[in-house]
Design a protein around this motif. Sequence first.
Motif, PDB file in Angstrom:
ATOM      1  N   PRO A  62      20.933   5.705  15.122  1.00 21.47           N
ATOM      2  CA  PRO A  62      21.880   4.797  14.461  1.00 21.47           C
ATOM      3  C   PRO A  62      22.466   5.400  13.194  1.00 21.47           C
ATOM      4  CG  PRO A  62      19.645   4.126  13.966  1.00 21.47           C
ATOM      5  CD  PRO A  62      19.532   5.284  14.919  1.00 21.47           C
ATOM      6  N   ASP A  63      23.202   6.475  13.364  1.00 19.99           N
ATOM      7  CA  ASP A  63      23.808   7.173  12.231  1.00 19.99           C
ATOM      8  C   ASP A  63      25.025   7.923  12.750  1.00 19.99           C
ATOM      9  OD1 ASP A  63      24.247   8.097   9.686  1.00 19.99           O
ATOM     10  OD2 ASP A  63      22.233   8.917   9.413  1.00 19.99           O
ATOM     11  N   SER A  64      25.846   8.412  11.852  1.00 13.39           N
ATOM     12  CA  SER A  64      27.042   9.152  12.243  1.00 13.39           C
ATOM     13  C   SER A  64      26.705  10.614  12.464  1.00 13.39           C
ATOM     14  CB  SER A  64      28.119   9.025  11.157  1.00 13.39           C
ATOM     15  OG  SER A  64      27.694   9.695   9.977  1.00 13.39           O
ATOM     16  N   ILE A  65      27.590  11.315  13.165  1.00 19.15           N
ATOM     17  CA  ILE A  65      27.401  12.733  13.411  1.00 19.15           C
ATOM     18  C   ILE A  65      27.373  13.513  12.096  1.00 19.15           C
ATOM     19  CG2 ILE A  65      29.885  13.168  13.654  1.00 19.15           C
ATOM     20  CD1 ILE A  65      27.060  14.838  15.690  1.00 19.15           C
ATOM     21  N   GLN A  66      27.986  12.941  11.051  1.00 17.86           N
ATOM     22  CA  GLN A  66      28.001  13.616   9.755  1.00 17.86           C
ATOM     23  C   GLN A  66      26.609  13.790   9.163  1.00 17.86           C
ATOM     24  OE1 GLN A  66      30.186  11.376  10.709  1.00 17.86           O
ATOM     25  NE2 GLN A  66      32.248  12.089  10.198  1.00 17.86           N
ATOM     26  N   SER A  67      25.629  13.015   9.652  1.00 12.84           N
ATOM     27  CA  SER A  67      24.267  13.151   9.122  1.00 12.84           C
ATOM     28  C   SER A  67      23.691  14.529   9.429  1.00 12.84           C
ATOM     29  CB  SER A  67      23.352  12.058   9.691  1.00 12.84           C
ATOM     30  OG  SER A  67      23.154  12.223  11.079  1.00 12.84           O
ATOM     31  N   LEU A  68      24.254  15.212  10.438  1.00 11.80           N
ATOM     32  CA  LEU A  68      23.782  16.563  10.751  1.00 11.80           C
ATOM     33  C   LEU A  68      24.123  17.556   9.650  1.00 11.80           C
ATOM     34  CD1 LEU A  68      24.556  16.934  14.571  1.00 11.80           C
ATOM     35  CD2 LEU A  68      22.366  16.521  13.463  1.00 11.80           C
ATOM     36  N   ALA A  69      25.024  17.170   8.760  1.00 10.22           N
ATOM     37  CA  ALA A  69      25.365  18.051   7.641  1.00 10.22           C
ATOM     38  C   ALA A  69      24.231  18.137   6.629  1.00 10.22           C
ATOM     39  CB  ALA A  69      26.636  17.549   6.950  1.00 10.22           C
ATOM     40  N   ASP A  70      23.293  17.190   6.694  1.00 12.30           N
ATOM     41  CA  ASP A  70      22.176  17.156   5.751  1.00 12.30           C
ATOM     42  C   ASP A  70      20.880  17.489   6.481  1.00 12.30           C
ATOM     43  OD1 ASP A  70      20.317  16.720   3.796  1.00 12.30           O
ATOM     44  OD2 ASP A  70      20.641  14.551   3.654  1.00 12.30           O
ATOM     45  N   SER A 116      25.662  13.814  22.336  1.00 13.41           N
ATOM     46  CA  SER A 116      26.997  13.202  22.384  1.00 13.41           C
ATOM     47  C   SER A 116      27.160  12.126  21.324  1.00 13.41           C
ATOM     48  CB  SER A 116      27.253  12.594  23.770  1.00 13.41           C
ATOM     49  OG  SER A 116      26.507  11.397  23.945  1.00 13.41           O
ATOM     50  N   LEU A 117      28.367  11.560  21.297  1.00 15.27           N
ATOM     51  CA  LEU A 117      28.706  10.443  20.404  1.00 15.27           C
ATOM     52  C   LEU A 117      29.069   9.249  21.284  1.00 15.27           C
ATOM     53  CD1 LEU A 117      31.072  12.318  17.894  1.00 15.27           C
ATOM     54  CD2 LEU A 117      28.578  12.193  17.873  1.00 15.27           C
ATOM     55  N   PRO A 118      28.090   8.588  21.871  1.00 12.36           N
ATOM     56  CA  PRO A 118      28.399   7.519  22.830  1.00 12.36           C
ATOM     57  C   PRO A 118      28.902   6.261  22.138  1.00 12.36           C
ATOM     58  CG  PRO A 118      26.059   7.574  22.420  1.00 12.36           C
ATOM     59  CD  PRO A 118      26.642   8.737  21.663  1.00 12.36           C
ATOM     60  N   GLY A 119      29.689   5.471  22.871  1.00 16.37           N
ATOM     61  CA  GLY A 119      30.045   4.137  22.416  1.00 16.37           C
ATOM     62  C   GLY A 119      28.917   3.188  22.781  1.00 16.37           C
ATOM     63  N   PRO A 120      29.044   1.926  22.432  1.00 11.90           N
ATOM     64  CA  PRO A 120      27.961   0.965  22.689  1.00 11.90           C
ATOM     65  C   PRO A 120      27.651   0.774  24.174  1.00 11.90           C
ATOM     66  CG  PRO A 120      29.957  -0.158  21.944  1.00 11.90           C
ATOM     67  CD  PRO A 120      30.171   1.298  21.729  1.00 11.90           C
ATOM     68  N   ASP A 121      28.591   1.096  25.063  1.00 11.87           N
ATOM     69  CA  ASP A 121      28.352   0.946  26.501  1.00 11.87           C
ATOM     70  C   ASP A 121      27.656   2.159  27.109  1.00 11.87           C
ATOM     71  OD1 ASP A 121      29.933  -1.478  26.429  1.00 11.87           O
ATOM     72  OD2 ASP A 121      31.689  -0.184  26.346  1.00 11.87           O
ATOM     73  N   LEU A 122      27.551   3.250  26.333  1.00 11.02           N
ATOM     74  CA  LEU A 122      26.914   4.487  26.798  1.00 11.02           C
ATOM     75  C   LEU A 122      27.567   5.018  28.090  1.00 11.02           C
ATOM     76  CD1 LEU A 122      23.107   3.774  26.178  1.00 11.02           C
ATOM     77  CD2 LEU A 122      24.759   4.863  24.660  1.00 11.02           C
ATOM     78  N   LEU A 123      28.884   4.923  28.166  1.00 13.73           N
ATOM     79  CA  LEU A 123      29.568   5.329  29.385  1.00 13.73           C
ATOM     80  C   LEU A 123      29.431   6.819  29.653  1.00 13.73           C
ATOM     81  CD1 LEU A 123      32.845   3.190  29.206  1.00 13.73           C
ATOM     82  CD2 LEU A 123      30.725   2.706  30.446  1.00 13.73           C
ATOM     83  N   ASP A 124      29.473   7.645  28.612  1.00 12.08           N
ATOM     84  CA  ASP A 124      29.359   9.082  28.834  1.00 12.08           C
ATOM     85  C   ASP A 124      27.960   9.443  29.331  1.00 12.08           C
ATOM     86  OD1 ASP A 124      28.350   8.563  26.114  1.00 12.08           O
ATOM     87  OD2 ASP A 124      28.124  10.745  26.006  1.00 12.08           O
ATOM     88  N   VAL A 125      26.942   8.764  28.804  1.00 11.57           N
ATOM     89  CA  VAL A 125      25.573   9.027  29.242  1.00 11.57           C
ATOM     90  C   VAL A 125      25.398   8.581  30.697  1.00 11.57           C
ATOM     91  CG1 VAL A 125      23.137   8.495  28.860  1.00 11.57           C
ATOM     92  CG2 VAL A 125      24.657   8.833  26.906  1.00 11.57           C
ATOM     93  N   ARG A 126      25.965   7.428  31.028  1.00 12.61           N
ATOM     94  CA  ARG A 126      25.880   6.942  32.414  1.00 12.61           C
ATOM     95  C   ARG A 126      26.541   7.937  33.375  1.00 12.61           C
ATOM     96  NH1 ARG A 126      24.859   1.051  32.305  1.00 12.61           N
ATOM     97  NH2 ARG A 126      25.163   0.272  30.185  1.00 12.61           N
ATOM     98  N   SER A 127      27.663   8.516  32.954  1.00 15.48           N
ATOM     99  CA  SER A 127      28.344   9.471  33.840  1.00 15.48           C
ATOM    100  C   SER A 127      27.513  10.740  34.011  1.00 15.48           C
ATOM    101  CB  SER A 127      29.738   9.799  33.301  1.00 15.48           C
ATOM    102  OG  SER A 127      29.677  10.526  32.091  1.00 15.48           O
ATOM    103  N   SER A 132      18.134  14.865   6.556  1.00 14.32           N
ATOM    104  CA  SER A 132      18.348  13.543   7.114  1.00 14.32           C
ATOM    105  C   SER A 132      17.489  13.308   8.352  1.00 14.32           C
ATOM    106  CB  SER A 132      19.828  13.350   7.480  1.00 14.32           C
ATOM    107  OG  SER A 132      20.176  14.174   8.586  1.00 14.32           O
ATOM    108  N   VAL A 133      17.271  12.024   8.645  1.00 13.72           N
ATOM    109  CA  VAL A 133      16.523  11.655   9.849  1.00 13.72           C
ATOM    110  C   VAL A 133      17.288  12.075  11.092  1.00 13.72           C
ATOM    111  CG1 VAL A 133      15.623   9.708  11.186  1.00 13.72           C
ATOM    112  CG2 VAL A 133      15.374   9.731   8.689  1.00 13.72           C
ATOM    113  N   GLY A 134      18.630  11.908  11.056  1.00  9.17           N
ATOM    114  CA  GLY A 134      19.442  12.283  12.201  1.00  9.17           C
ATOM    115  C   GLY A 134      19.316  13.765  12.523  1.00  9.17           C
ATOM    116  N   TYR A 135      19.318  14.597  11.490  1.00  9.10           N
ATOM    117  CA  TYR A 135      19.180  16.036  11.695  1.00  9.10           C
ATOM    118  C   TYR A 135      17.821  16.360  12.304  1.00  9.10           C
ATOM    119  CZ  TYR A 135      19.150  21.057  10.661  1.00  9.10           C
ATOM    120  OH  TYR A 135      19.087  22.424  10.766  1.00  9.10           O
ATOM    121  N   ALA A 136      16.775  15.771  11.749  1.00  6.79           N
ATOM    122  CA  ALA A 136      15.429  16.046  12.244  1.00  6.79           C
ATOM    123  C   ALA A 136      15.260  15.626  13.694  1.00  6.79           C
ATOM    124  CB  ALA A 136      14.401  15.335  11.359  1.00  6.79           C
TER     125      ALA A 136
END
Length: 408
Positions: free
Chosen positions: A133-141, A72-83, A144-148
């Motif tokens: 700590p990166d954007s979802i766009q990092s999956l395009a590479d 997911s793309l959680p906000g700083p409160d991680l509300l979606d993860v908590r749910s 990238s560390v995010g992709y890995a």
Amino acid sequence: METEPQEGSMDYVDSLVQPTITPLELTRKDSFSQWHKPRKHWVRRNQWQAEALDLIISLGLTGDARPLSYLSLPGPDLLDVRSMQQVCAISNVGLRFVGFMNSQKPADVTELNISLDEVMRLEGIHPTSTVIPDSIQSLADPKSVGYAQAMSAASFDIVNIDLCNSIGNAPPLNEQEGCYEAIRQILDFQRRRRPADQPWVFFLTTRANHGTINANARERFFDCLLRNVHDHADVELAVSEALNLDQARLLAFRSGSIENDTAFENAFAAAVSKWLLQMLGSSPPIGTIKLLPSSCAYSVHKPGSRDMLSLGFMCQTIHAPVHDAAGLAAPGVKTVLPSEPKAAADIIRLVPNLTHVDEILADPEKFEAMVSDTAEFMRSARFDAAKYVEWARKDRQKTASSTTVTAA
């Protein structure tokens, strides 16, 4: 982050005393954002949590050693993860999550660190869960560390791309701003790695008003739909009967000539869905999607519109068995998916029936019940529940006044 007090030590030097550390008292937060509105929690409850529960049951995960896998793309409160954790906890299932959050605001980073520490202590959270700590766009590479990190997971049971803006806000082939390639990579990963007997859920939240969509991207989204309408009579009939549109009006929407916002929003929902369906069926192992009945919409740009879509899709792929043409071996069991035109027509017919969350919460009793439920949920993330209720009611009054002025 709260620091535990340490005991004093007199083992070696009597005069050396370990000072007592006073635990940090975290104040209740009283600043609220658009994604804290009761209608967003309605989506968490009635779409995200409801579909997660159904998926847990259908996959037979209850009591199993395998946790639910969630991207997911959680906000700083991680509300979606908590749910999601709430659903997993009542289902006796663990939760392994991977999130992407890229913020340069020190306050957001601090809040994320506190929330992540809290969430990691919750029941059933898998220790390898993380927020990158990166954007979802990092999956395009792929380098990238995010992709890995994201792709080191097996496959995801639920992917939740919850955007504040429109999926079409950036020009095509723009890896810095757009998330097109990131979503393609996710679908490709799921297509290749997901077992054929394990469907998965894809949530997509996106703005749908035409002012938030890049012109070139709009053209390409509508091309996906127009090709189907041109080539398949069933799809053309679905567009005509369900959306009350023909090729001429779709071409007008493609070019940016918008005379009816609701008609455009419905057509955009169909076009985005067709884009996803097209990618999953583009090469073997092929896949398909079904629009979930829990899909819904609400208004952000214009009161009464459906300019924010919260779409949910059930996805599945086919891994065709090896076939023995000589007839010496038994034929493998093959899953049969609906044809691409039929799947597209089925989606299109459901689009006009998207639940309008604002209409449901226009009922004062339902609104107050949801405010109360949301306040308790927000309390678990260190928000001031009483101030939240006050804020939610004032926001409702403000929205009602805005609607009255617009109607006048």
